[in-house]
Design a protein around this motif. Structure first.
Motif, PDB file in Angstrom:
ATOM      1  N   UNK A  87       0.868  -1.188   0.000  1.00  0.00           N
ATOM      2  CA  UNK A  87       0.000   0.000   0.000  1.00  0.00           C
ATOM      3  C   UNK A  87       0.905   1.238   0.000  1.00  0.00           C
ATOM      4  N   UNK A  88       1.209   1.792  -1.154  1.00  0.00           N
ATOM      5  CA  UNK A  88       2.146   2.926  -1.249  1.00  0.00           C
ATOM      6  C   UNK A  88       1.740   4.128  -0.392  1.00  0.00           C
ATOM      7  N   UNK A  89       0.432   4.350  -0.234  1.00  0.00           N
ATOM      8  CA  UNK A  89      -0.013   5.479   0.589  1.00  0.00           C
ATOM      9  C   UNK A  89       0.438   5.314   2.040  1.00  0.00           C
ATOM     10  N   UNK A  90       0.315   4.090   2.561  1.00  0.00           N
ATOM     11  CA  UNK A  90       0.755   3.831   3.929  1.00  0.00           C
ATOM     12  C   UNK A  90       2.264   4.016   4.062  1.00  0.00           C
ATOM     13  N   UNK A  91       2.991   3.574   3.048  1.00  0.00           N
ATOM     14  CA  UNK A  91       4.442   3.714   3.098  1.00  0.00           C
ATOM     15  C   UNK A  91       4.848   5.180   3.108  1.00  0.00           C
ATOM     16  N   UNK A  92       4.199   5.979   2.289  1.00  0.00           N
ATOM     17  CA  UNK A  92       4.518   7.409   2.251  1.00  0.00           C
ATOM     18  C   UNK A  92       4.236   8.077   3.587  1.00  0.00           C
ATOM     19  N   UNK A  93       3.214   7.587   4.294  1.00  0.00           N
ATOM     20  CA  UNK A  93       2.851   8.214   5.568  1.00  0.00           C
ATOM     21  C   UNK A  93       3.658   7.717   6.750  1.00  0.00           C
ATOM     22  N   UNK A  94       3.955   6.419   6.783  1.00  0.00           N
ATOM     23  CA  UNK A  94       4.573   5.831   7.967  1.00  0.00           C
ATOM     24  C   UNK A  94       6.086   5.661   7.874  1.00  0.00           C
ATOM     25  N   UNK A  95       6.643   5.632   6.671  1.00  0.00           N
ATOM     26  CA  UNK A  95       8.082   5.411   6.536  1.00  0.00           C
ATOM     27  C   UNK A  95       8.899   6.477   7.271  1.00  0.00           C
TER      28      UNK A  95
END
Length: 255
Positions: A87-95
């Motif tokens: 889920x790229x959106x989650x990665x952008x937010x949590x990374x």
């Protein structure tokens, strides 16, 4: 041939350790240093064998704690890495938050966890899991990102689903990176267990070290330190051996 090469590579460190122990023993003996301040290797060995029953009890408690925390942290790390990758959106937010979380000293979280969850085993497991979580998460994510793009495009071209691509290509490709994180976490888990036992508890090597520090028993402190080092090495070698069994294609390619 591999065994012979391993023996050739292994003897220099052994010789160095033996020489250092000999110098240590002679320096303490000839210098007349008080044993409570700096015990000799022979004194450490004697006290270790004398107090062996109690040492083993605390060692088993630490091993049990670190294994539970390691399993929880590794499981959480793999699940989070897989979710962030898919889920790229989650990665952008949590990374970025994952990176920032490593700026918080682990030992500073201990008192907070004790306040939130009490003096039981739960805050200790959480502390160890947090220590193991980051290396596994980051190494697994890196493995996903290093997937062969030509193979990825080919599997898309022949109609493979996103799930098939993940399980048949990305996850196997990430296994060597995952084991790198596991080996780091294996050593961190021992350290995390000892720190957790420093902060609270009635059993374990960390608790044992606090007791010996109060009694000015430096010899038994050294016994606990040696056991901690041995546990870290054994756990690391166990994960490395498991890697050779699971990731055989990578071992053949690197040899």
């Amino acid at each position: 041939m591999k065994l012979k090469n391993g023996l050739k590579a292994g003897w220099p460190p052994i010789v160095v350790v033996i020489l250092l122990l000999l110098i240590w023993q002679l320096a303490v003996t000839w210098g007349g240093t008080a044993s409570w301040l700096l015990p000799s290797p022979l004194k450490i060995w004697q006290d270790g064998t004398t107090d062996m029953a109690r040492v083993w009890m605390h060692t088993f408690a630490t091993v049990r704690l670190m294994l539970i925390g390691f399993i929880v942290g590794v499981t959480g790390g793999v699940i989070v890495a897989s979710c962030l990758h898919r889920v790229p959106f989650l990665k952008a937010g949590f990374y970025p938050l994952l990176i920032l979380s490593q700026n918080v000293p682990v030992i500073a979280l201990g008192p907070l966890l004790i306040i939130l969850f009490g003096f039981g085993i739960l805050p200790k497991i959480i502390l160890i899991a947090l220590v193991c979580f980051f290396p596994v998460t980051m190494s697994t994510l890196d493995g996903f990102m290093q997937t062969d793009r030509n193979m990825y495009n080919y599997m898309q071209m022949i109609g493979a689903s996103r799930r098939q691509i993940f399980y048949k290509l990305e996850l196997p490709h990430a296994l060597p990176f995952l084991f790198t994180g596991l080996k780091i976490s294996a050593t961190y888990s021992v350290m995390g267990a000892v720190i957790a036992e420093w902060l609270g508890g009635g059993v374990g090597l960390g608790y044992y070290m606090i007791l010996q520090k109060s009694g000015f028993r430096a010899d038994r402190e050294f016994v606990a330190i040696i056991i901690i080092v041995v546990l870290s090495l054994l756990f690391f070698w166990l994960i490395a051996g498991l890697e050779k069994l699971v990731v055989r294609w990578n071992a053949k390619r690197s040899s």
